[in-house]
Design an enzyme around this catalytic site. Structure first.
Site, mmCIF file in Angstrom:
data_model
loop_
_atom_site.group_PDB
_atom_site.id
_atom_site.type_symbol
_atom_site.label_atom_id
_atom_site.label_comp_id
_atom_site.label_asym_id
_atom_site.label_seq_id
_atom_site.Cartn_x
_atom_site.Cartn_y
_atom_site.Cartn_z
ATOM 1 N N GLU A 190 0.843 -1.205 0.000
ATOM 2 C CA GLU A 190 0.000 0.000 0.000
ATOM 3 C C GLU A 190 0.873 1.249 0.000
ATOM 4 O OE1 GLU A 190 -2.113 -0.288 3.645
ATOM 5 O OE2 GLU A 190 -3.288 -1.999 2.987
ATOM 6 N N LYS A 248 2.240 4.573 1.694
ATOM 7 C CA LYS A 248 2.412 5.013 3.085
ATOM 8 C C LYS A 248 2.003 6.482 3.146
ATOM 9 C CE LYS A 248 5.732 4.701 6.873
ATOM 10 N NZ LYS A 248 5.372 5.947 7.465
ATOM 11 N N ASP A 284 1.323 10.064 4.342
ATOM 12 C CA ASP A 284 2.051 10.888 5.310
ATOM 13 C C ASP A 284 1.061 11.710 6.134
ATOM 14 O OD1 ASP A 284 4.232 11.726 6.610
ATOM 15 O OD2 ASP A 284 4.974 13.058 5.033
ATOM 16 N N TYR A 321 -6.976 1.276 6.756
ATOM 17 C CA TYR A 321 -6.281 0.102 6.239
ATOM 18 C C TYR A 321 -6.207 -1.073 7.215
ATOM 19 C CZ TYR A 321 -2.768 3.095 8.436
ATOM 20 O OH TYR A 321 -2.108 3.925 9.300
ATOM 21 N N LYS A 365 10.818 3.223 2.791
ATOM 22 C CA LYS A 365 10.780 4.691 2.754
ATOM 23 C C LYS A 365 11.487 5.198 1.505
ATOM 24 C CE LYS A 365 10.443 6.926 6.551
ATOM 25 N NZ LYS A 365 9.534 7.615 7.426
ATOM 26 N N CYS A 405 12.119 49.725 2.048
ATOM 27 C CA CYS A 405 11.454 48.873 1.067
ATOM 28 C C CYS A 405 12.304 48.825 -0.196
ATOM 29 C CB CYS A 405 10.071 49.446 0.773
ATOM 30 S SG CYS A 405 9.274 48.685 -0.640
ATOM 31 N N CYS A 446 10.142 50.923 -3.089
ATOM 32 C CA CYS A 446 9.843 52.356 -3.064
ATOM 33 C C CYS A 446 10.770 53.138 -2.140
ATOM 34 C CB CYS A 446 8.382 52.594 -2.688
ATOM 35 S SG CYS A 446 8.041 52.249 -0.958
ATOM 36 N N CYS A 453 6.571 47.320 4.573
ATOM 37 C CA CYS A 453 6.765 48.642 3.989
ATOM 38 C C CYS A 453 5.532 49.447 4.382
ATOM 39 C CB CYS A 453 6.862 48.509 2.476
ATOM 40 S SG CYS A 453 6.590 50.053 1.615
ATOM 41 N N CYS A 510 3.473 52.564 -2.305
ATOM 42 C CA CYS A 510 4.502 51.670 -2.826
ATOM 43 C C CYS A 510 3.988 50.934 -4.071
ATOM 44 C CB CYS A 510 4.887 50.672 -1.745
ATOM 45 S SG CYS A 510 6.018 49.425 -2.310
HETATM 46 S S1 IVH Z 1 -0.040 -0.207 8.747
HETATM 47 C C1 IVH Z 1 0.781 -2.280 12.716
HETATM 48 N N1 IVH Z 1 -0.467 1.024 6.463
HETATM 49 O O1 IVH Z 1 2.853 4.895 9.009
HETATM 50 C C2 IVH Z 1 0.646 -1.739 11.356
HETATM 51 N N2 IVH Z 1 0.492 2.271 8.250
HETATM 52 O O2 IVH Z 1 5.554 4.795 10.121
HETATM 53 C C3 IVH Z 1 -0.107 -0.507 11.338
HETATM 54 N N3 IVH Z 1 0.891 4.620 7.711
HETATM 55 O O3 IVH Z 1 1.942 4.315 12.347
HETATM 56 C C4 IVH Z 1 0.296 0.429 10.316
HETATM 57 N N4 IVH Z 1 0.110 4.540 5.655
HETATM 58 O O4 IVH Z 1 0.465 5.853 10.916
HETATM 59 C C5 IVH Z 1 0.007 1.141 7.723
HETATM 60 N N5 IVH Z 1 -0.947 1.988 4.406
HETATM 61 C C6 IVH Z 1 -0.484 2.102 5.652
HETATM 62 C C7 IVH Z 1 0.006 3.309 6.163
HETATM 63 C C8 IVH Z 1 0.497 3.362 7.475
HETATM 64 C C9 IVH Z 1 0.635 5.313 6.594
HETATM 65 C C10 IVH Z 1 1.500 5.194 8.935
HETATM 66 C C11 IVH Z 1 0.884 4.711 10.223
HETATM 67 C C12 IVH Z 1 2.023 4.098 10.965
HETATM 68 C C13 IVH Z 1 3.190 4.800 10.354
HETATM 69 C C14 IVH Z 1 4.468 4.046 10.578
#
Ligand code: IVH
Length: 678
Positions: free
Chosen positions: A120, A122, A124, A231, A321, A415, A418, A433, A438
């Protein structure tokens, strides 16, 4: 009488129907991005529901869509224990480490064949757990230290894609986990507002999300539109056999009405996993939100159980990552930009460098305090980063690579455009300013005035504004309405047709609604939303100009700082003159009540004569207004005339009216008359 025939029961039925129907449309809009009805139709359903709740407060439920706007301010977040710990996940940074993860799993499970994984994105954002009891959303908890988190139920309720009630087929008791995040566009929208308010912009969507969820006032949360993807599912004993794989989890979540990220793949071996991860390295920039990597999960839950967890993280999951999105380049120059309220912002000009999918040559340095704190100097090699923010930022100078002659950048005293004195905001970090003349501010002001959300003057872009101001054709906003086609055609890149178009766009802007004008004037702290509130409340710019501070503060959205800013604006001579000028040039400075216009013929059968100069209408406008309301306008006063509307410097018609005893009214009286009906 049969209980179900009682009026309350009838209302309850309708109430339930509306709750479900509105939530269905919420899901269609926010989860599936495929609305079935227009915003207007949606608003009508909401209005009806609000009306029922107003009449019958006893019907109100926590799952009502009306509860999404945010309720009472919270004193302190309650600490809540997690059903099972919310662990974090281990990170990997390259293919080798991903293969090691796969080998470790095979070794532990004593399996020789391939393991099936689900990969999946990740997201942010910020991890949350949601609890549902009898299908109703009952609690939202942050991750906290993994064992206990904060109860953010009321804040989570404002997130439109989080279902407040689940479909009947969902388990009675359920916990889901996922990520709350902010779309890049939303961050941009919030930052635009912050800029208008003279506040520092938010740096990236993740921190903004975290900060938003910690707000004690859920109404504030409702205004920053957060999103979410889920998820993981936690089931109780009764239902625990319902889900046996992660693909099941994602499919069930979707079926139960939760937003699930569409980008995931079930991979039959680790090679496919690596390929899928790599396919997102570049593609991630086309997403409308930030991801910081991929998450690789063992699909089969029986295997998950066998693998178990360490004290820190489950053994069945790992994050891959993406490399940090930073680059190094040379800082060639620092330019100072002057905003429409005079705020000076340092901007880095750099040797072009590829970063996060684009070539970057400019980056924000935020403000002079930060420039000083980070000690960034022209000639430095700097590290720049794009971590969610739309404009990249300079993180730090690389001191080892600093040329010996690089000097700290001096704080601005004047400024750069001007030459007027600048002053530091007493309450903030900005240097401003102070000049009202200006040209840099004027250019920004005009652009702000002309933008679509304000007076919508199409074609009046930055390059044109630059020329108009530099050539002295426009010295203030009102001058736009004095422009002549002959002047326009002499400008660069301005043909006959574009000049015509611009002239009519300027002309059309005169009839923009009052809120657009109030926003367009660029009053500090008055963003689009507040402009709408002010226009609704006052309906006429003069009433706003003359209002006292206490009355302003009495408006919900207006605090003392905002009230002072509005008063300051309208007591500055140049601004008062500008508004008088705009009125004379025919710019509408009042709200037209559409209901009165179309629904009520309140001036029906009344004959008007107009004399003298009016402040809020041109001759055409007033005649049109009277006619729209069913009245008649004639040019001479007789005993059949009902009203003579008298402006400044009236002519002989005024005398005639007095002679014949015809009723005379002022412009304000006229406006009150059509506001209240006669
Ligand atoms: S699974 C025990 N799936 O990333 C497993 N986490 O750095 C639970 N996160 O704490 C997490 N997307 O907040 C999972 N598709 C995804 C995610 C995800 C973002 C976050 C989550 C986790 C953190 C870890």
């Amino acid at each position: 009488m049969d209980l179900f025939d009682s009026p309350l029961e009838k209302e309850r039925e309708r109430y339930e129907y509306l709750c479900r129907e509105i939530e269905r449309h919420n899901e269609l809009y926010y989860v599936h991005a495929s609305p079935e009805i227009s915003d207007y139709e949606y608003d009508m359903l909401m209005k009806e529901l609000e009306e029922i709740e107003r009449k019958y407060p006893q019907l109100r439920t926590p799952y009502s869509p009306t509860q999404r706007v945010g309720g009472k301010v919270i004193d302190e977040f309650k600490s809540v224990e997690h059903t099972i710990p919310m662990l974090s996940i281990d990170n990997t940074y390259n293919e080798g480490e991903i293969k090691e993860f796969d080998n470790r799993i095979k070794r532990t499970l004593n399996i020789e064949g391939d393991i099936c994984y689900v990969v999946e994105l990740k997201i942010d954002g910020v991890a949350v757990a949601l609890r549902y009891s009898n299908h109703i959303f009952s609690q939202a908890v942050t991750r906290g230290d993994g064992f206990r988190g904060d109860d953010i139920t009321e804040n989570a309720r404002t997130i439109r894609s989080i279902p407040l009630r689940l479909v009947d087929t969902a388990p009675n008791s359920l916990e889901v986990r996922g990520e709350v995040f902010m779309m890049n566009k939303e961050l941009e929208r919030l930052n635009q507002i912050r800029e208008e308010l003279g506040e520092e912009p938010f740096r990236n969507p993740r921190n903004t999300t975290a900060g938003t969820l910690k707000q004690k006032d859920p109404r504030q949360v409702a205004q920053r539109k957060l999103s979410a993807f889920f998820y993981e599912v936690i089931l109780d004993e009764t239902n625990k056999n319902l889900i046996t794989t992660h693909t099941d989890t994602l499919n069930f979540l979707k079926k139960w009405g939760f937003p699930v990220n569409p980008h995931w793949k079930a991979c039959k071996n680790i090679e496919e996993v690596i390929e899928y991860c790599n396919s997102w390295r570049e593609k991630r920039y086309s997403l409308e939100y930030e991801i910081d990597g991929m998450v690789i999960k063992v699909n089969d839950h029986t295997l998950r159980e066998k693998l178990g967890t360490t004290s820190k993280s489950p053994r069945w999951v790992i994050a891959y990552k993406f490399p940090a999105e930073t680059a190094r380049t040379k800082l060639l120059n620092i330019k100072i930009q002057v905003g429409k309220t005079g705020a000076l912002t340092p901007v880095a000009e750099m040797e072009p460098v590829p970063l996060a999918g684009t070539i970057v040559k400019r980056a924000t340095l935020h403000n002079f305090e930060e420039l000083e704190r980070k000690d960034i100097r022209i000639g430095d090699t700097v590290e720049i980063q794009k971590a969610g923010e739309i404009i990249p930022q300079v993180i730090r100078p690389i001191i080892e690579l600093r040329p010996p002659d690089a000097k700290p950048f001096p704080l601005p005293e004047i400024c750069p455009v001007c030459g007027s004195k600048v002053q530091k905001d007493p309450e903030g970090v900005f240097y401003r300013c102070l000049s009202t003349e200006c040209p840099a501010q004027l250019k920004q002001k005009i652009q702000h005035y002309a933008q679509r959300r304000a007076m919508d003057i199409e074609g009046l872009g930055p390059a044109l504004v630059e020329q108009l101001v530099d050539k002295g054709l426009v010295k203030n906003i009102a001058d736009l309405y004095r422009l002549k086609k002959e002047q326009l055609v002499q400008l660069e890149r301005m043909g006959d047709k574009s000049a015509d178009n611009l002239m009519s766009a300027i002309q059309e802007s005169k009839n923009r609604p009052l809120n657009a004008l109030l926003y367009g004037l660029g009053i500090r702290h008055v963003g689009q939303h507040l402009a709408e509130i002010l226009a609704n409340q006052f309906r006429n710019i003069d009433d706003l100009i003359n209002v006292d501070t206490e009355k302003l503060i009495a408006i919900n959205e207006v605090g003392p700082v905002v009230a002072k800013s509005i008063k300051d604006f309208f007591s500055t001579k140049a601004n008062v003159e500008l508004i008088e000028d705009l009125k004379k040039l025919g710019v509408r400075t009042y709200e037209v009540d559409e209901n009165i216009n179309t629904v009520k013929n309140i001036l029906s059968g009344k004959t008007f004569v107009v004399t003298g100069t009016l402040k809020n209408y041109t001759r055409d406008q007033i005649e049109q207004q009277i006619k729209q309301l069913g009245g008649k306008v004639t040019s001479s006063v007789s005993k059949n005339t009902d009203f003579v509307l008298v402006g400044d410097n009236p002519g002989t018609k005024y005398e005639k009216a007095k002679q014949l005893g015809v009723k005379t009214i002022t412009e304000i009286e006229f406006m009150n008359m059509i506001k209240e009906g006669i």
